[in-house]
Design a protein around this motif. Structure first.
Motif, mmCIF file in Angstrom:
data_model
loop_
_atom_site.group_PDB
_atom_site.id
_atom_site.type_symbol
_atom_site.label_atom_id
_atom_site.label_comp_id
_atom_site.label_asym_id
_atom_site.label_seq_id
_atom_site.Cartn_x
_atom_site.Cartn_y
_atom_site.Cartn_z
ATOM 1 N N LYS A 1 -14.058 -31.362 11.678
ATOM 2 C CA LYS A 1 -14.089 -31.057 13.109
ATOM 3 C C LYS A 1 -12.982 -31.771 13.881
ATOM 4 N N ILE B 1 -12.452 -21.754 9.247
ATOM 5 C CA ILE B 1 -13.603 -22.316 9.964
ATOM 6 C C ILE B 1 -14.365 -23.272 9.055
ATOM 7 N N TYR C 1 -12.357 -26.498 8.823
ATOM 8 C CA TYR C 1 -12.541 -27.271 10.050
ATOM 9 C C TYR C 1 -13.905 -27.977 10.057
ATOM 10 N N PHE D 1 -10.956 -23.626 17.272
ATOM 11 C CA PHE D 1 -12.266 -23.597 16.632
ATOM 12 C C PHE D 1 -13.395 -23.829 17.636
ATOM 13 N N HIS E 1 -16.430 -21.088 18.146
ATOM 14 C CA HIS E 1 -17.833 -21.483 18.072
ATOM 15 C C HIS E 1 -18.566 -21.357 19.408
#
Length: 340
Positions: free
Chosen positions: A10, A41, A44, A321, A325
């Motif tokens: 993240k 994704i 990440y 990202f 999300h």
């Protein structure tokens, strides 16, 4: 040069890094666009089993050759190209028997080594495909996931006039539908619970079913005079889809696993017996599939353009990202413009 760097779970940032220098047999490519993929994704989120920080993300890219070192393989400076990003060992059983795309130690640019969300990347000249002049660079950035869809139809044994169900209206599910439509599908039913994606699917000419509001199996049975679909493409990787995927399929029909089920999920195996269902799975694509995807872009550019919901400049894409999300942001296919 600027690049989007994965720095840990993240955590990504746009950083200045050293511009790569092509080795013998490589081309230096100035990137135009790079797409963000589901595997990006996963990287990440810190759940990808192979990707290690620091890493330049991105394997869905297109750009212009700026320099070539050694064998050009017929390419020249100024050519616009889309690289086939898979790297196989050449020695394992799969590689020795014509299946290098499922190599035991398969590596992918942007996952196992630095990728294309950057101003430049180096690729071997023997994996490059020239992009047709009539295709925009933004659309050409979809060639890689389009190759996934082409390979998926090959694996499922699709035939003209087949009726199909697609579970999941994300980029891959939508692309499977587009390729099936242009390959002669008689009916395409696609399900999802994301309204923006369902609206996009309807614009592409598919029967869009909101799986929160309607029973997919009942809808398919009614639409096919009780028979069921010839092929069901499971594109979500979700537990609920694994349990339901046998029921919309006709007797002796095909179920094709496209979404990756990373955990064991219940499957109605009795359905497989009683209706003699068939099942296959798909992983990435072959070089032939990739080349077919390049050619196909010339015929379906307008539809591919519909899938691109957002374009971010490389210089300001560190929040990509977070945006994907965010339930308030209806994303389908997100592209990074690496020229900005």
């Amino acid at each position: 040069m600027k690049a989007l760097i994965y720095e840990g779970p993240k955590k990504v940032a746009v950083r200045e890094v050293e511009k790569p220098v092509p080795k013998e047999g490589q081309a230096l490519i100035r990137i135009d666009y790079c797409g963000i993929c589901g595997s990006d994704i996963g990287i990440y989120s810190g759940t990808h089993p192979r990707a290690k920080a620091p890493l330049v993300l991105g394997h869905e890219f297109v750009g212009v050759i700026e320099d070539i070192s050694g064998d050009s393989n017929g390419f020249q400076v100024g050519d616009r190209v889309a690289p086939y990003p898979l790297i196989s060992c050449g020695h394992c059983f799969a590689c020795r028997n014509g299946r290098p795309h499922v190599c035991d130690t398969l590596k992918i640019i942007g996952i196992d080594l630095d990728g294309g969300v950057a101003e430049y990347v180096c690729c071997d000249t023997d994996v490059l495909f020239k992009v047709p002049a009539s295709v925009s660079s933004k659309v050409a950035g979809i060639i890689e996931p389009l190759a996934v869809a082409v390979h998926t139809l090959h694996r499922a044994g699709f035939k003209p006039m087949d009726s199909i169900v697609i579970m999941g209206a994300g980029p891959i599910g939508a692309l499977v539908g587009v390729v099936a439509k242009h390959s002669g599908a008689s009916r395409i039913i696609i399900s999802d619970f994301d309204q923006a994606r369902l609206e996009m699917a309807a614009k592409l000419g598919f029967d869009a079913v909101n799986s929160k509001e309607a029973n997919l199996t009942q809808y398919v049975r009614q639409a096919t005079n009780g028979d069921g679909a010839d092929i069901v493409f499971e594109c979500t990787g979700a537990e609920s889809a694994a349990l339901e995927m046998t029921t919309p399929c006709r007797t002796d029909g095909m179920i094709c696993l496209v979404g990756v089920h990373k955990a064991p999920h219940p499957v109605a195996l009795a359905d497989m017996h009683f209706r003699e269902l068939n099942m296959t799975a798909t992983r990435v694509y072959t070089k032939r599939d990739f080349g077919q995807a390049v050619e196909l872009t010339q015929r379906i550019s307008d539809e591919l353009e519909l899938l691109i919901s957002h374009v971010l400049p490389l210089s300001d894409c560190a929040n990509v990202f977070d945006m994907i999300h965010d339930p308030q942001v209806p994303t389908v296919k997100v592209m990074v413009d690496c020229r900005r």
